[in-house]
Design a protein around this motif. Structure first.
Motif, PDB file in Angstrom:
ATOM      1  N   LEU A   5       0.859  -1.175   0.000  1.00 39.57           N
ATOM      2  CA  LEU A   5       0.000   0.000   0.000  1.00 39.57           C
ATOM      3  C   LEU A   5       0.900   1.231   0.000  1.00 39.57           C
ATOM      4  CD1 LEU A   5      -3.071   0.638   0.150  1.00 39.57           C
ATOM      5  CD2 LEU A   5      -2.761   0.962   2.613  1.00 39.57           C
ATOM      6  N   PRO A   6       0.962   1.990  -1.120  1.00 37.00           N
ATOM      7  CA  PRO A   6       1.954   3.060  -1.230  1.00 37.00           C
ATOM      8  C   PRO A   6       1.601   4.333  -0.479  1.00 37.00           C
ATOM      9  CG  PRO A   6       0.653   2.958  -3.237  1.00 37.00           C
ATOM     10  CD  PRO A   6       0.196   1.817  -2.366  1.00 37.00           C
ATOM     11  N   LEU A   7       0.324   4.513  -0.127  1.00 41.09           N
ATOM     12  CA  LEU A   7      -0.101   5.740   0.546  1.00 41.09           C
ATOM     13  C   LEU A   7      -1.386   5.480   1.313  1.00 41.09           C
ATOM     14  CD1 LEU A   7      -2.644   6.760  -1.407  1.00 41.09           C
ATOM     15  CD2 LEU A   7      -0.756   7.492  -2.855  1.00 41.09           C
ATOM     16  N   LYS A   8      -1.714   6.397   2.206  1.00 40.40           N
ATOM     17  CA  LYS A   8      -2.921   6.252   3.024  1.00 40.40           C
ATOM     18  C   LYS A   8      -3.814   7.486   2.883  1.00 40.40           C
ATOM     19  CE  LYS A   8      -3.451   2.584   5.816  1.00 40.40           C
ATOM     20  NZ  LYS A   8      -3.222   2.696   7.259  1.00 40.40           N
ATOM     21  N   ILE A   9      -5.088   7.252   2.742  1.00 43.74           N
ATOM     22  CA  ILE A   9      -6.085   8.317   2.712  1.00 43.74           C
ATOM     23  C   ILE A   9      -7.133   7.991   3.761  1.00 43.74           C
ATOM     24  CG2 ILE A   9      -7.927   9.355   1.335  1.00 43.74           C
ATOM     25  CD1 ILE A   9      -6.020   8.870  -1.113  1.00 43.74           C
ATOM     26  N   ASN A  10      -7.383   8.933   4.646  1.00 41.45           N
ATOM     27  CA  ASN A  10      -8.336   8.717   5.725  1.00 41.45           C
ATOM     28  C   ASN A  10      -9.619   9.503   5.476  1.00 41.45           C
ATOM     29  OD1 ASN A  10      -6.437   7.145   7.083  1.00 41.45           O
ATOM     30  ND2 ASN A  10      -5.621   8.905   8.193  1.00 41.45           N
ATOM     31  N   TYR A  11     -10.724   8.918   5.870  1.00 42.72           N
ATOM     32  CA  TYR A  11     -12.019   9.581   5.784  1.00 42.72           C
ATOM     33  C   TYR A  11     -12.418  10.061   7.166  1.00 42.72           C
ATOM     34  CZ  TYR A  11     -17.044  10.243   5.208  1.00 42.72           C
ATOM     35  OH  TYR A  11     -18.313  10.769   5.210  1.00 42.72           O
ATOM     36  N   SER A  12     -12.740  11.349   7.281  1.00 46.71           N
ATOM     37  CA  SER A  12     -13.146  11.909   8.564  1.00 46.71           C
ATOM     38  C   SER A  12     -14.662  11.838   8.708  1.00 46.71           C
ATOM     39  CB  SER A  12     -12.681  13.364   8.673  1.00 46.71           C
ATOM     40  OG  SER A  12     -13.183  13.957   9.853  1.00 46.71           O
ATOM     41  N   PRO A  13     -15.152  11.480   9.885  1.00 49.74           N
ATOM     42  CA  PRO A  13     -16.599  11.285  10.044  1.00 49.74           C
ATOM     43  C   PRO A  13     -17.368  12.551  10.407  1.00 49.74           C
ATOM     44  CG  PRO A  13     -15.477  10.606  12.030  1.00 49.74           C
ATOM     45  CD  PRO A  13     -14.407  11.052  11.078  1.00 49.74           C
ATOM     46  N   ILE A  14     -16.857  13.740  10.064  1.00 47.07           N
ATOM     47  CA  ILE A  14     -17.603  14.980  10.319  1.00 47.07           C
ATOM     48  C   ILE A  14     -18.754  15.079   9.323  1.00 47.07           C
ATOM     49  CG2 ILE A  14     -17.488  17.493  10.418  1.00 47.07           C
ATOM     50  CD1 ILE A  14     -14.503  17.199  11.069  1.00 47.07           C
ATOM     51  N   ASP A 144      -0.141  17.537   8.152  1.00 51.05           N
ATOM     52  CA  ASP A 144       0.192  16.116   8.000  1.00 51.05           C
ATOM     53  C   ASP A 144      -0.455  15.526   6.752  1.00 51.05           C
ATOM     54  OD1 ASP A 144       1.602  15.884  10.526  1.00 51.05           O
ATOM     55  OD2 ASP A 144      -0.358  16.086  11.475  1.00 51.05           O
ATOM     56  N   PHE A 145      -1.358  16.285   6.138  1.00 54.29           N
ATOM     57  CA  PHE A 145      -2.068  15.852   4.942  1.00 54.29           C
ATOM     58  C   PHE A 145      -2.660  17.097   4.294  1.00 54.29           C
ATOM     59  CE2 PHE A 145      -4.684  15.384   8.738  1.00 54.29           C
ATOM     60  CZ  PHE A 145      -5.775  16.202   8.449  1.00 54.29           C
ATOM     61  N   MET A 146      -3.175  16.953   3.093  1.00 55.34           N
ATOM     62  CA  MET A 146      -3.927  18.042   2.500  1.00 55.34           C
ATOM     63  C   MET A 146      -5.395  17.839   2.859  1.00 55.34           C
ATOM     64  SD  MET A 146      -4.155  19.499  -1.414  1.00 55.34           S
ATOM     65  CE  MET A 146      -5.373  18.311  -2.005  1.00 55.34           C
ATOM     66  N   PRO A 147      -5.993  18.783   3.596  1.00 57.66           N
ATOM     67  CA  PRO A 147      -7.385  18.609   4.010  1.00 57.66           C
ATOM     68  C   PRO A 147      -8.336  18.908   2.860  1.00 57.66           C
ATOM     69  CG  PRO A 147      -6.546  20.695   4.825  1.00 57.66           C
ATOM     70  CD  PRO A 147      -5.395  20.015   4.136  1.00 57.66           C
ATOM     71  N   CYS A 196     -21.449  17.267   4.961  1.00 55.35           N
ATOM     72  CA  CYS A 196     -20.005  17.459   4.790  1.00 55.35           C
ATOM     73  C   CYS A 196     -19.304  16.152   4.423  1.00 55.35           C
ATOM     74  CB  CYS A 196     -19.368  17.969   6.085  1.00 55.35           C
ATOM     75  SG  CYS A 196     -20.107  19.458   6.756  1.00 55.35           S
ATOM     76  N   GLN A 197     -18.183  16.290   3.716  1.00 52.53           N
ATOM     77  CA  GLN A 197     -17.287  15.165   3.466  1.00 52.53           C
ATOM     78  C   GLN A 197     -15.856  15.663   3.569  1.00 52.53           C
ATOM     79  OE1 GLN A 197     -18.856  13.658  -0.393  1.00 52.53           O
ATOM     80  NE2 GLN A 197     -18.887  11.690   0.630  1.00 52.53           N
ATOM     81  N   LEU A 198     -15.088  15.038   4.442  1.00 54.02           N
ATOM     82  CA  LEU A 198     -13.700  15.439   4.655  1.00 54.02           C
ATOM     83  C   LEU A 198     -12.793  14.234   4.515  1.00 54.02           C
ATOM     84  CD1 LEU A 198     -11.410  17.334   5.635  1.00 54.02           C
ATOM     85  CD2 LEU A 198     -12.095  16.809   7.974  1.00 54.02           C
ATOM     86  N   ILE A 199     -11.734  14.378   3.714  1.00 54.13           N
ATOM     87  CA  ILE A 199     -10.714  13.336   3.649  1.00 54.13           C
ATOM     88  C   ILE A 199      -9.353  13.939   3.950  1.00 54.13           C
ATOM     89  CG2 ILE A 199     -11.986  11.881   2.024  1.00 54.13           C
ATOM     90  CD1 ILE A 199     -10.148  12.899  -0.197  1.00 54.13           C
ATOM     91  N   ASP A 200      -8.519  13.139   4.609  1.00 56.82           N
ATOM     92  CA  ASP A 200      -7.113  13.479   4.812  1.00 56.82           C
ATOM     93  C   ASP A 200      -6.366  12.912   3.616  1.00 56.82           C
ATOM     94  OD1 ASP A 200      -8.218  14.140   7.224  1.00 56.82           O
ATOM     95  OD2 ASP A 200      -7.173  12.610   8.381  1.00 56.82           O
ATOM     96  N   PHE A 201      -6.042  13.771   2.658  1.00 54.66           N
ATOM     97  CA  PHE A 201      -5.443  13.300   1.418  1.00 54.66           C
ATOM     98  C   PHE A 201      -3.952  13.039   1.610  1.00 54.66           C
ATOM     99  CE2 PHE A 201      -3.593  14.200  -2.865  1.00 54.66           C
ATOM    100  CZ  PHE A 201      -4.114  13.086  -3.499  1.00 54.66           C
ATOM    101  N   ILE A 202      -3.580  11.778   1.543  1.00 55.22           N
ATOM    102  CA  ILE A 202      -2.211  11.263   1.720  1.00 55.22           C
ATOM    103  C   ILE A 202      -1.650  11.713   3.068  1.00 55.22           C
ATOM    104  CG2 ILE A 202       0.075  10.970   0.729  1.00 55.22           C
ATOM    105  CD1 ILE A 202      -1.020  11.450  -1.982  1.00 55.22           C
ATOM    106  N   ASN A 203      -1.995  10.961   4.084  1.00 52.16           N
ATOM    107  CA  ASN A 203      -1.597  11.257   5.459  1.00 52.16           C
ATOM    108  C   ASN A 203      -0.166  10.785   5.701  1.00 52.16           C
ATOM    109  OD1 ASN A 203      -1.400  11.398   8.327  1.00 52.16           O
ATOM    110  ND2 ASN A 203      -3.625  11.335   8.440  1.00 52.16           N
ATOM    111  N   THR A 204       0.706  11.707   6.090  1.00 54.46           N
ATOM    112  CA  THR A 204       2.125  11.368   6.299  1.00 54.46           C
ATOM    113  C   THR A 204       2.363  10.669   7.635  1.00 54.46           C
ATOM    114  OG1 THR A 204       2.535  13.620   7.115  1.00 54.46           O
ATOM    115  CG2 THR A 204       2.969  13.193   4.789  1.00 54.46           C
ATOM    116  N   ASP A 205       1.307  10.472   8.428  1.00 58.52           N
ATOM    117  CA  ASP A 205       1.444   9.629   9.623  1.00 58.52           C
ATOM    118  C   ASP A 205       1.639   8.163   9.244  1.00 58.52           C
ATOM    119  OD1 ASP A 205       1.351  11.600  11.477  1.00 58.52           O
ATOM    120  OD2 ASP A 205      -0.729  11.292  12.071  1.00 58.52           O
TER     121      ASP A 205
END
Length: 357
Positions: A5-14, A144-147, A196-205
């Motif tokens: 898995l080369p990168l991670k994208i997180n979905y925020s539940p807001i 840490d990511f592009m919001p 609303c829909q929020l993603i943490d685009f490519i989280n460096t964590d």
């Protein structure tokens, strides 16, 4: 079949948010309050207050109905986090009915002062909301990511026939006014979205690379985020299927960790058609000496919106901050196969512009 898995994208539940500003006449501690409704597996269901401090840090107040996540980061919000605490949020209401919004809540802050907010519209006039990519990352010092925060049916609170009462420690707080009419109606600067829909685009964590087992459709799903690969292990799309509107992130050509070739391509972030899209470029190069890949990614085409009114055509001009702020974000990362690590850094070029100004 397994694949890295080369990168991670997180979905925020807001799911909902409302932002109430009083920067022109701030309190001794705060200049704004943001109410969020959260509904997600890790958090549970409940409300959160982001309190914007005059020193450009934030205090975060979670209702006890939410699961407290220790060490949760807020680095995309101004200077970042000051305090994150749990408290009782009382008298909470956040609904939009027949075009009128009702926003109420009450809590005690770190100084043990009671803060209460009540904003209730009673207008019979129609308001035309907009679909907006929120520029929440413009002032982030250490992102840490592009919001990527899509706000559907985003609107400003109307002034006519609206009952407003904001108090901090018994003192009335005057909320900021919007400087011009919008759709022929005067507004406050307070704004909201109940979709609303929020993603943490490519989280460096994401620092320790993992190998994942693909299913029979060559995909891997984690926390509502589906990573879709081709038969060679190249990442083609990332699909966020949680929420009212799906989001599709596409890499063309597919993002492949291939030792035999360097790769240049395009990527896009596409929510519902009415929201428009974000586009940019990526580049990945293999370094034989370090057994690692160097990834560079820039959303250089910014956000292309879909205006739905005269005011949105003005606000979302191609050179506006709304369309351009993502262009000044860029990611540089080293993906090492030797020790199976990913070390990435986002840079926010908007800060350089503000320094020059």
């Amino acid at each position: 079949m397994k694949v890295i898995l080369p990168l991670k994208i997180n979905y925020s539940p807001i799911k909902k948010l409302a932002l109430i500003n009083f920067e022109k006449k701030p309190d001794k501690l705060y200049k704004g309050l943001e109410l969020q409704y959260i509904d997600g597996k890790s958090y549970g269901k409940g409300y959160r207050i982001i309190a914007y401090r005059n020193d450009d840090y934030v205090d975060v107040y979670d209702d006890y109905s939410l699961t407290y996540i220790e060490n949760e980061k807020f680095n995309v919000v101004q200077n970042g986090l000051n305090k994150h605490v749990q408290t009782h949020l009382d008298n909470v209401s956040f609904e939009r009915t027949n075009g009128n919004v009702e926003i109420t809540f009450k809590f005690s802050d770190l100084l043990n002062r009671e803060i209460s907010v009540s904003i209730i519209e009673h207008s019979k006039k129609r308001s035309i909301p907009m679909n907006l990519l929120a520029p929440v990352g413009v002032g982030a010092m250490k992102p840490d990511f592009m919001p990527v925060f899509f706000l559907y049916d985003f609107d400003f609170v109307r002034r006519s026939k609206t009952a407003v009462n904001v108090e901090i420690d018994g003192k009335n707080i005057a909320i900021d006014k919007f400087p011009m009419p919008m759709n022929m109606q005067f507004r406050y600067y307070s704004r909201y979205s109940v979709n609303c829909q929020l993603i943490d685009f490519i989280n460096t964590d994401y620092k320790k690379l993992i190998e994942v087992e693909m299913d029979d459709k060559l995909s891997f799903t984690e926390n509502g985020v589906k990573y879709c690969f081709n038969s060679n292990g190249g990442l083609e799309t990332v699909n966020i299927e949680t929420g009212n509107n799906p989001i599709i992130i596409k890499f063309e050509p597919e993002l492949t960790l291939n030792k035999d070739m360097d790769l240049e391509g395009k990527f896009s972030i596409a929510p519902a058609e009415c929201m428009g899209y974000i586009k940019g470029d990526y580049q990945i190069n293999w370094d034989e000496n370090t057994l690692s890949y160097k990834l560079k990614l820039i959303p250089g085409e910014g956000w292309t919106p879909v205006p739905n009114s005269r005011i949105t055509k003005m606000l979302f001009s191609p050179k506006s901050m709304f369309c351009c702020w993502t262009k000044k974000y860029w990611l540089e990362a080293v993906i090492s196969l030797k020790d199976m690590t990913a070390n990435g850094k986002w840079t926010n070029g908007n800060l350089e512009d503000s320094t020059k100004g």
